[in-house]
Design a protein around this motif. Structure first.
Motif, mmCIF file in Angstrom:
data_model
loop_
_atom_site.group_PDB
_atom_site.id
_atom_site.type_symbol
_atom_site.label_atom_id
_atom_site.label_comp_id
_atom_site.label_asym_id
_atom_site.label_seq_id
_atom_site.Cartn_x
_atom_site.Cartn_y
_atom_site.Cartn_z
ATOM 1 N N ASP A 397 2.167 -0.292 5.521
ATOM 2 C CA ASP A 397 2.877 -0.032 4.262
ATOM 3 C C ASP A 397 2.568 -1.116 3.238
ATOM 4 N N HIS A 398 2.613 -2.366 3.709
ATOM 5 C CA HIS A 398 2.351 -3.497 2.816
ATOM 6 C C HIS A 398 0.915 -3.444 2.282
ATOM 7 N N GLU A 400 -1.028 -0.788 1.990
ATOM 8 C CA GLU A 400 -1.181 0.337 1.063
ATOM 9 C C GLU A 400 -0.593 0.006 -0.306
ATOM 10 N N LYS A 401 0.550 -0.663 -0.318
ATOM 11 C CA LYS A 401 1.145 -1.069 -1.585
ATOM 12 C C LYS A 401 0.222 -2.028 -2.337
ATOM 13 N N GLU A 402 -0.345 -2.991 -1.592
ATOM 14 C CA GLU A 402 -1.250 -3.962 -2.206
ATOM 15 C C GLU A 402 -2.483 -3.263 -2.787
ATOM 16 N N LEU A 404 -2.825 -0.037 -3.664
ATOM 17 C CA LEU A 404 -2.497 0.837 -4.788
ATOM 18 C C LEU A 404 -2.224 0.025 -6.058
ATOM 19 N N GLU A 405 -1.614 -1.152 -5.895
ATOM 20 C CA GLU A 405 -1.427 -2.026 -7.054
ATOM 21 C C GLU A 405 -2.772 -2.499 -7.597
ATOM 22 N N SER A 408 -4.468 0.173 -9.549
ATOM 23 C CA SER A 408 -3.902 0.453 -10.871
ATOM 24 C C SER A 408 -4.425 -0.492 -11.945
ATOM 25 N N TYR A 421 -9.161 -2.188 1.145
ATOM 26 C CA TYR A 421 -8.404 -1.284 2.008
ATOM 27 C C TYR A 421 -9.019 -1.194 3.401
ATOM 28 N N ILE A 548 -4.267 8.186 1.429
ATOM 29 C CA ILE A 548 -4.297 7.074 0.475
ATOM 30 C C ILE A 548 -5.646 7.025 -0.243
#
Length: 751
Positions: A397-398, A400-402, A404-405, A408, A421, A548
């Motif tokens: 989860d961590h 994937e958040k990193e 995706l940020e 962006s 990734y 993802i």
């Protein structure tokens, strides 16, 4: 037994005793040393003297009671007692306090039933009486503050209760009555109090706890459910303790706190927590027991073999087994935490890593209860749960958040995002090697494969997809997941296995990643060093990774498309002299597009756009009209279209056509206004020219034509020649056609 032995036994008795001879006057015949010590008198001082007058000094005011009790024994020859007698020593020593005695008169009869003497037994109850009087004093003090106590209990929703075991009286505080929703004058009893509890099991549980508290003098605490007098269900936290008097239970008292609302919250939290714990509870755990001081295990369940690979015998035979098998990076913190919580007798839960028998790392959630004895930690009991998968998912989860940020951010390239990734996933799943291939014109090109051999990647670069082109080529061609458990034997790899088997890659699973239209964008490949088929959790990880990747790829593709569209929009606005704006009504902040700054002749670096600034640039003749139009739009919420004139900083007047729309907030109030503006100056100039042309047509061209028509009509009236009249009528008809053409042209250029 001879008299000497009786005398010796009498003197050695620890209980204070007097022997009183019976006659016309009852006199003391003997006292034992225990009695003399209690009364602070010697045997010489009392022997042969009248029991009532000599034994007790004139300072005592209980002689009548002694005489009455002595008289009863002499008359009915039965045992009698005085339950409480104040005694003031006749020869008080300095600092000696008054004493309180329980006096027991026991008659001694001969075989014929005649009274021979009276044995007077003295029991010192000074401590009990003092304690009782102290308690009475305390109760009186508490009574004077009862209002304050009741208010405090009311705030805490905690009532108090007391059961007097001597008088069989039950007492409730005001808040206790409020909790049970009974009348203020309600008088509880043992039976009626138990009747409020909702089930026989709860009544039995409370009864057993009270009886145990009476027997052991321990504090009890229990949660119970009641049904109030009004039929409402409430949950109470009941606590209590027993008091003893003279070794006998005197009362039981305690509190009952209404925790109904708290239990509702706890239940909701527990339900939420239980959903999270379902995975943990479904996994077998290692049940264990250990010494609270040494941490040496005394019991380990058989699940130790399946989770950690060690038998219970191995755990129990090696001192400090648990400490020695904790991961070295977690050992100090885990042991220190457990020791600290154990010293405080607190149950605790903590996570750490352990090393399995095969060398693998496993994450453990250790749920520990501290068992105390006499207030000190004695044993530790708990369960170790394998949460490795949960930890991996949390770290995923961590990651994937990193990622995706990172995705962006415009400065990050797609290759940077994919490499970050893939390396992150491979760090979590060490036995997997990931590859992301891009599909271009039915050919595969490497996008990110950091762990695959460079020689292999070079050999398959630009490989055209097909029905039997390895795993990834086949997956892209079929647009579906392809699993190859053994590359050496699978026909899809027959033409390519010589490229990959030398690198010890034996299995490959591929997953196509498609856009919303079903077109394959790329292929995710997962390689293993051993031949194997995917397990359910591995498929879940691959599908999650593919999802993802799809977000990342679509985001980047949409980002590029949006940039292109924005560029076209900007170019279109520039070509059409068309700008847009947004007005934050509350903050009075106006945002203009680049083209709008050009239309208004302003510099976007120096000019701060506001509503007032906009009004200041309007032509004086248009200010009031435009201001009222905009205020009306804000008030009604209706869309608007209007024309206006502005005066640019260089004095040039420009004609604009504007559109506006109000955007409300959640409550329906105007929040912002958006709109667009078109520079129609050139159109206005063309319109003016057309009007001038229309005027020329109407006045310059039509005037001579009208004269010509008039002359032809005159000649027609004057001529008698038929041929001339025919010619004149033809000229007149042609003139009228020309006049109609001029009229049509004038009507079209009028506006």
């Amino acid at each position: 037994m001879n008299d000497h032995m009786y005398e010796t036994a009498f003197k050695l008795l620890p209980t204070p005793i007097l022997l009183v001879s019976v006659g016309a006057v009852c006199t003391v015949s003997a006292i034992n040393p225990a009695c003399g010590q209690l009364l602070e008198l010697s045997e010489k001082e009392v022997k042969g003297k009248e029991f009532v007058n000599i034994f007790f000094s004139a300072a005592n005011d209980h002689q009548s009671a002694l005489q009455e009790c002595q008289k009863k024994v002499c008359n009915d020859k039965m045992q009698h007692e005085i339950k409480e007698l104040k005694y003031v020593p006749g020869n008080k020593l300095s600092g000696t306090a008054d004493k309180y005695l329980r006096v027991l008169f026991t008659p001694v009869l001969n075989d014929e039933g005649d009274l021979l003497q009276i044995i007077v037994t003295l029991i010192d109850i000074t401590d009990i009486v003092v304690a009782r009087r102290t308690e009475t004093s305390i109760r009186e003090a508490l009574s004077s503050n009862q209002k304050f106590l009741n208010e405090t209990q009311r705030v805490a929703r905690s009532g108090s209760w007391e059961a007097d075991l001597i008088t069989n009286k039950m007492t409730w505080s005001e808040v206790m009555r409020e909790i049970h929703e009974v009348e203020p004058d309600y008088e509880p009893t043992f039976a009626s109090s138990l009747g409020f509890y909702s089930t026989d099991e709860q009544r039995t549980a409370l009864t057993n706890l009270v009886q145990d508290a009476i027997a052991t003098n321990k504090v009890f605490d229990i949660e119970l459910e009641i049904i109030t007098a009004k039929g409402n269900i409430r949950v109470l936290q009941c606590s209590g303790k027993a008091d003893l008097a003279e070794g006998m239970p005197a009362r039981v008292y305690g509190t009952a706190q209404d925790i109904t609302e708290r239990k509702k919250v706890e239940t909701a939290l527990l339900e939420s927590h239980n959903r999270y714990q379902d995975l943990v509870l479904a996994v077998d755990g290692v049940v264990w027991e250990a010494d609270a001081t040494t941490f040496n295990f005394t019991f380990v369940s058989e699940q130790a073999c399946s989770i950690l690979g060690y038998t219970p015998a191995q755990w129990l035979s090696e001192p400090n087994f648990w400490v020695n098998h904790i991961h070295k990076d977690d050992r100090e913190s885990a042991v220190s935490f457990c020791q600290l919580q154990t010293q405080k007798a607190r149950s605790h839960t903590f996570d750490y890593r352990m090393i399995k028998a095969n060398g693998e790392i496993v994450w453990i959630k250790d749920i520990v209860s501290v068992i105390t004895e006499n207030g000190l930690p004695k044993l530790l009991r708990g369960i170790m749960v394998d949460i490795t998968e949960t930890k991996l998912l949390a770290e995923l989860d961590h990651l994937e958040k990193e990622v995706l940020e990172l995705n962006s951010k415009q400065v990050a390239t797609l290759e940077d995002v994919l490499n970050t990734y893939v390396r992150g996933i491979e760090g979590l799943f060490a036995d997997m090697k990931f590859s992301i291939l891009r599909l271009v014109s039915n050919k595969l090109y490497n996008w990110s494969s950091p762990s695959l051999p460079a020689a292999y990647l070079a050999a398959v670069e630009g490989l055209e997809i097909g029905p039997e082109v390895g795993t990834c080529g086949t997956s892209a061609f079929l647009k579906q997941t392809v699993i190859v458990s053994d590359i050496a034997t699978d026909p899809k790899w027959s033409a390519y296995k010589h490229l990959i088997l030398p690198h010890n890659l034996c299995a490959c699973w591929s997953y196509p990643i498609s856009d919303v239209n079903g077109n394959v964008l790329s292929v995710l490949g997962v390689y293993y060093n051993t031949a194997k088929s995917p397990e359910e959790d591995e498929i879940a990880i691959i599908e999650r990774t593919a999802a993802i990747l799809k977000v990342i790829l679509e985001n980047k593709l949409y980002e590029a498309t949006i940039r292109e569209v924005n560029m076209l929009v900007t170019q279109g606005q520039e070509l059409a002299n068309f700008g847009n704006w947004q007005w934050d009504i509350r903050a009075n902040k106006v945002t203009w597009s680049d083209v709008l700054y050009t239309i208004y002749g302003q510099d976007d670096k120096t000019f701060q756009a506001t509503f007032e600034g906009y009004l200041s640039m309007l032509h004086p003749d248009d200010i009031d009209r435009v201001k009222n139009l905009i205020y009306n739009v804000v008030e009604t919420g209706e869309d608007i279209m209007f024309e206006e004139r502005i005066i640019r900083p260089d004095g040039e007047i420009r004609h604009l056509k504007s559109w506006g729309r109000v955007i409300p907030d959640e409550s329906g109030k105007p929040s912002k206004m958006i709109g667009a503006c078109l520079d129609i100056t050139k159109a206005k100039e063309s319109e003016t020219k057309m009007k001038e042309i229309a005027w020329i047509q109407s006045h310059v061209i039509r005037a001579p034509l009208a004269n010509l028509i008039g002359l032809v009509n005159m000649l027609d009236d004057m001529s008698a020649d038929a041929e001339q009249q025919e010619l004149l009528r033809h000229i007149l008809h042609t003139s009228h056609e020309l006049d109609n053409i001029i009229r049509n042209i004038s009507s079209k250029t009028k506006y």
